[in-house]
Design a protein around this motif. Structure first.
Motif, PDB file in Angstrom:
ATOM      1  N   MET A   1       8.682   1.881 -14.404  1.00 19.20           N
ATOM      2  CA  MET A   1       7.649   2.166 -13.093  1.00 19.20           C
ATOM      3  C   MET A   1       6.344   1.517 -13.753  1.00 19.20           C
ATOM      4  N   ALA A   3       2.912   0.911 -12.236  1.00 18.00           N
ATOM      5  CA  ALA A   3       1.795   1.505 -11.833  1.00 18.00           C
ATOM      6  C   ALA A   3       1.986   2.457 -10.584  1.00 18.00           C
ATOM      7  N   SER A   4       0.761   2.902 -10.379  1.00 23.78           N
ATOM      8  CA  SER A   4       0.762   3.916  -9.073  1.00 23.78           C
ATOM      9  C   SER A   4      -0.514   3.644  -8.194  1.00 23.78           C
ATOM     10  N   TYR A   5      -0.497   3.762  -7.047  1.00 22.61           N
ATOM     11  CA  TYR A   5      -1.465   3.709  -6.069  1.00 22.61           C
ATOM     12  C   TYR A   5      -1.458   4.677  -5.118  1.00 22.61           C
ATOM     13  N   ASP A  27       6.729  -0.043  -7.591  1.00 24.75           N
ATOM     14  CA  ASP A  27       5.403   0.950  -8.216  1.00 24.75           C
ATOM     15  C   ASP A  27       5.462   2.141  -7.197  1.00 24.75           C
ATOM     16  N   ARG A  50       9.988   7.333  -5.255  1.00 21.47           N
ATOM     17  CA  ARG A  50       8.619   6.646  -5.682  1.00 21.47           C
ATOM     18  C   ARG A  50       7.371   6.836  -4.514  1.00 21.47           C
ATOM     19  N   ALA A  75       2.909   7.200 -12.659  1.00 19.38           N
ATOM     20  CA  ALA A  75       2.551   6.137 -13.399  1.00 19.38           C
ATOM     21  C   ALA A  75       1.039   5.989 -13.319  1.00 19.38           C
TER      22      ALA A  75
END
Length: 266
Positions: A1, A3-5, A27, A50, A75
């Motif tokens: 994984m 990145a995260s948002y 992501d 996710r 992440a």
């Protein structure tokens, strides 16, 4: 994984399309949504592992911080989308000024709170390459009658976007906005379904006049632009207000204009 948002107002419409677009890239996405029922789809989504539902008010600092921590727990937090909005308005001559200001805040407050949470979390790590996208409207530049509070809030959101791009650009944080035209969502489809045939035909004609591409936008088209702005492909784009409006911001209505595509215009 990778990145995260965080996406606020991510349960329906444009927000959901943005969530699904980001999740499709592998992501993690924290979805802030006031209405818990609007998040039920996430449970059975192919990317459910996710997707992180956060039920609460996007204007709450506690909710925003919780979303940031939840995303960062999956992440590194690399981007934030302020999409949450309220479609309520009032005429200034009929409504107490303080009530109108509260309506402005219903749309502006979640953006300022979201930006603050995002920037604090970005700065707690490596902020280089992080990004915020604020969702504005064509009304930020061209007001529609009867939408004083909404147009005022959207204009302020565009000001916030430019100011934060200047303040935090030296640290590597990019801040942009998308200014939407009329986009087809569940809300708009429900409205159109309730119109009589003549009213619907009038609405569709107005859209053709207002938006040179001749149609409503699609939520996926907005999501594609937002994903681009969050990505490294837009690494040198900051402080920009990107119209996603089918040409609406470029057209000037002329009351004497003849439609060259009409058969009786030749």
């Amino acid at each position: 994984m990778g990145a995260s948002y965080v996406v606020t107002g991510g349960g329906r419409g444009v927000g959901r399309a943005i969530v699904e677009r980001l999740a499709a890239a592998g992501d993690a996405v924290a979805i802030v949504e006031f209405d818990a029922s609007a998040l039920e789809w996430a449970e059975d989504h192919p990317a459910a592992a996710r997707l992180l539902p956060i039920v609460g008010d996007a204007s709450s600092e506690e909710v925003a911080d919780r979303a940031a921590r939840a995303a960062a727990g999956m992440a590194p937090l690399r981007g934030w989308v302020n999409n949450a909005a309220v479609f309520r308005d009032a005429w200034l001559h009929e409504t107490p000024a303080r009530e109108v200001l509260n309506l402005v805040g219903r749309n502006l407050d979640p953006v300022v709170v979201g930006c603050a949470a995002a920037i604090r979390h970005f700065l707690s790590g490596d902020p280089a390459g992080t990004s915020i996208v604020n969702v504005s409207s064509h009304q930020g530049q061209r007001a529609v009658r009867g939408a004083f509070a909404y147009a005022t809030a959207k204009a302020a959101i565009e000001g916030v976007t430019r100011a934060l791009a200047v303040d935090y650009g030296p640290l590597g944080v990019r801040v942009n906005a998308v200014a939407l035209g009329s986009v087809a969502t569940e809300r708009s489809e429900g409205h159109l379904a309730g119109l009589a045939a003549a009213e619907r035909a009038h609405f569709e004609r107005e859209i053709r006049l207002l938006q040179p591409l001749g149609r409503m936008g699609r939520t996926t088209e907005v999501a594609d632009v937002v994903a681009f702005l969050l990505s490294e492909q837009a690494a040198f784009v900051s402080g920009a207000i990107i119209p996603v409006d089918g040409g609406r911001s470029a057209v000037g209505r002329d009351p004497e204009e003849v439609d060259p595509y009409r058969s009786d215009a030749r």
